[in-house]
Design a protein around this motif. Structure first.
Motif, PDB file in Angstrom:
ATOM      1  N   CYS A  43      -2.840 -13.962  -2.089  1.00 50.34           N
ATOM      2  CA  CYS A  43      -3.639 -13.420  -3.221  1.00 50.34           C
ATOM      3  C   CYS A  43      -5.236 -13.450  -3.220  1.00 50.34           C
ATOM      4  O   CYS A  43      -5.499 -14.640  -2.590  1.00 50.34           O
ATOM      5  N   ASN A  44      -5.749 -12.294  -3.510  1.00 47.52           N
ATOM      6  CA  ASN A  44      -7.119 -12.210  -3.553  1.00 47.52           C
ATOM      7  C   ASN A  44      -7.849 -12.444  -2.369  1.00 47.52           C
ATOM      8  O   ASN A  44      -8.896 -12.591  -2.209  1.00 47.52           O
ATOM      9  N   GLU A  45      -7.115 -12.005  -1.156  1.00 45.44           N
ATOM     10  CA  GLU A  45      -7.756 -11.909   0.200  1.00 45.44           C
ATOM     11  C   GLU A  45      -8.179 -10.256   0.182  1.00 45.44           C
ATOM     12  O   GLU A  45      -7.579  -9.355  -0.125  1.00 45.44           O
ATOM     13  N   THR A  46      -9.483 -10.155   0.806  1.00 48.45           N
ATOM     14  CA  THR A  46     -10.069  -8.775   1.231  1.00 48.45           C
ATOM     15  C   THR A  46      -9.270  -8.270   2.544  1.00 48.45           C
ATOM     16  O   THR A  46      -9.146  -8.775   3.497  1.00 48.45           O
ATOM     17  N   LEU A  47      -8.786  -7.071   2.389  1.00 50.43           N
ATOM     18  CA  LEU A  47      -8.202  -6.172   3.436  1.00 50.43           C
ATOM     19  C   LEU A  47      -9.367  -5.664   4.157  1.00 50.43           C
ATOM     20  O   LEU A  47      -9.302  -5.446   5.502  1.00 50.43           O
ATOM     21  N   ILE A  57      -3.952   1.355   9.412  1.00 41.30           N
ATOM     22  CA  ILE A  57      -3.134   2.072   7.930  1.00 41.30           C
ATOM     23  C   ILE A  57      -2.103   0.900   7.234  1.00 41.30           C
ATOM     24  O   ILE A  57      -1.589   0.238   8.531  1.00 41.30           O
ATOM     25  N   PHE A  58      -2.294   0.546   6.175  1.00 41.60           N
ATOM     26  CA  PHE A  58      -1.183  -0.276   5.709  1.00 41.60           C
ATOM     27  C   PHE A  58      -0.305   0.277   4.866  1.00 41.60           C
ATOM     28  O   PHE A  58      -0.622   1.355   4.222  1.00 41.60           O
ATOM     29  N   VAL A  59       0.866  -0.314   5.026  1.00 40.62           N
ATOM     30  CA  VAL A  59       1.931   0.236   4.060  1.00 40.62           C
ATOM     31  C   VAL A  59       2.382  -1.309   3.367  1.00 40.62           C
ATOM     32  O   VAL A  59       2.687  -2.375   4.041  1.00 40.62           O
ATOM     33  N   VAL A  60       2.345  -0.985   2.075  1.00 41.81           N
ATOM     34  CA  VAL A  60       2.639  -2.219   1.041  1.00 41.81           C
ATOM     35  C   VAL A  60       4.268  -2.433   1.100  1.00 41.81           C
ATOM     36  O   VAL A  60       4.686  -1.551   0.719  1.00 41.81           O
ATOM     37  N   ARG A  61       4.601  -3.697   1.266  1.00 40.59           N
ATOM     38  CA  ARG A  61       5.866  -3.796   1.399  1.00 40.59           C
ATOM     39  C   ARG A  61       6.251  -4.549  -0.043  1.00 40.59           C
ATOM     40  O   ARG A  61       7.246  -4.307  -0.580  1.00 40.59           O
TER      41      ARG A  61
END
Lengths: 237, 237
Positions: A43-47, A57-61
């Motif tokens: 939690c609270n990590e910067t991408l 590109i990220f896909v949220v799981r």
DNA sequence: GCGGTCGTGTGACAGTGTGTAACAGCCTTC
DNA sequence: GAAGGCTGTTACACACTGTCACACGACCGC
């Protein structure tokens, strides 16, 4: 910074708008892009930050991601939330916003190079990606509408109804939602303060519109009235 | 509904953002797309409505176009303005907003079919168009920032400085601008009322920040202070 | 000339949301 | 179990903006 789910944030004009073109997700799977490594992010990590070169590109799981901008004096604006199934990071090569997790989040990370190869091989794939960006733009327009013309009540109703509709679209009950983010994130998304958000939740409870046993679970008691509020039909005029 | 010029509406974060990728304009010229008929449209004419099938891409030659949405109860929000040189109508096949002229306007109308043919023939052309949409998204994000976190003073300063920068980018003086739209359009763009806009202009005049001989001509007297205001650095914090 | 509309500017007042503060509940830590 | 931090809630005075009302000038048709 493109968020497909953003497209679901359409209450005032939901009928008129095109369906979220999710075609790109199965296309990505077909191309083997989903074979990319899965990252587990606290939690609270910067991408990424605004202005960064786009690397993935990220896909949220699982979990949730918050897209935001910050003014020089520290005032922060949440532009969108990304939930499981959403794709973030489409669009320009330079990130137009910050992205950080608001929960423990699992992401599929697809390197931009692999993504661009796929686009080069298949123009239709690129076309689908463009449609996602266009949808995100439409969602951003809707966000402008919500923030500039709706009252605090209407804004919160709009936010809750967007999550309700999202549940419905995913085969879950539209009668209750889970809030993965904190009050501050909701406030910054709706252009309000944390106190106003808190007060508005209380007002909704007292008016019998919602029920809340826990801080992050909302049960809807009067969906019709909430939807009217969200559409900007209530109160004034 | 994509508006290239929109990209210039970046004050708070101007430094970080990519340059407007105007590459598409010369590409369109090279493809002979500009040979399309020129339309002369009176003030207050509608080009398209939200939900319409997109029929043309327009290049603004003279005048100005206003992109807006309207809530069911009649409240209107201006999402962007398009000025000479801007391209509008890029993006999805369904229009995400209304478009109407705010002045006598001359437009080049390029049929969507011709545009799509050009994209099919040259992937790079499609890529440039996508970049424009991504830029419009970034501009929409900035609009959300302006509306949700800036005061009336800061919002108007932000608007004026965007026009000043646009002048500069076009080789004109950044020290004065011409306002083609009415006060009501500015108010609806900034999420304010017409009275607040009027009062804010007066406050700026009294504070020596601007001078105005006519209602639609603004001369800047203290660009530095206005830019600080526009960036959200002034007042609070 | 006159009366009408339209766009703009200004004043008085009310209302919504804010800022500051204190407080309650839950969690971790010791 | 007590201490401390974090999140959320509530109360109250204040400020900003919106609402309502009216004045002014430009423009138009009569």
């Amino acid at each position: 910074m493109i968020n497909i789910a953003a497209h679901s944030f359409h209450d005032a004009t939901a009928i008129k708008l095109p369906q979220p073109a999710m075609a790109i997700a199965p296309m990505m799977a077909a191309k083997g892009l989903h074979s990319s490594a899965i990252r587990k992010v606290a939690c609270n990590e910067t991408l990424w930050c605004e202005g960064d070169e786009r690397s993935h590109i990220f896909v949220v799981r699982t979990g949730a991601v918050c897209l935001s901008r910050t003014l020089p004096n520290g005032r922060r604006i949440v532009l969108d939330f990304a939930y499981p199934g959403d794709i973030i990071g489409l669009g320009a090569d330079t990130q137009p916003c910050d992205a950080h997790t608001v929960q423990l989040t699992r992401l599929e990370a697809i390197p931009v190079a692999a993504f661009k190869r796929a686009v080069a091989e298949d123009p239709e794939f690129g076309r689908q990606a463009s449609i996602q960006v266009a949808n995100a733009l439409s969602a951003a327009y809707q966000h402008v509408v919500v923030i500039s013309k709706l009252s605090a009540n209407e804004r919160l109703a709009s936010f809750l109804m967007a999550l309700s509709r999202r549940n419905e679209a995913h085969g879950l009950s539209p009668m209750s939602i889970l809030l993965p983010m904190k009050r501050l994130d909701i406030a910054d998304f709706l252009g309000l303060t944390i106190e106003t958000v808190s007060r508005t939740f209380t007002r909704f409870r007292e008016a019998g519109l919602i029920a809340m046993d826990q801080h992050n679970v909302v049960v809807f008691r009067d969906l019709a009235k909430l939807r009217a509020l969200a559409a900007g039909e209530g109160e004034h005029d």
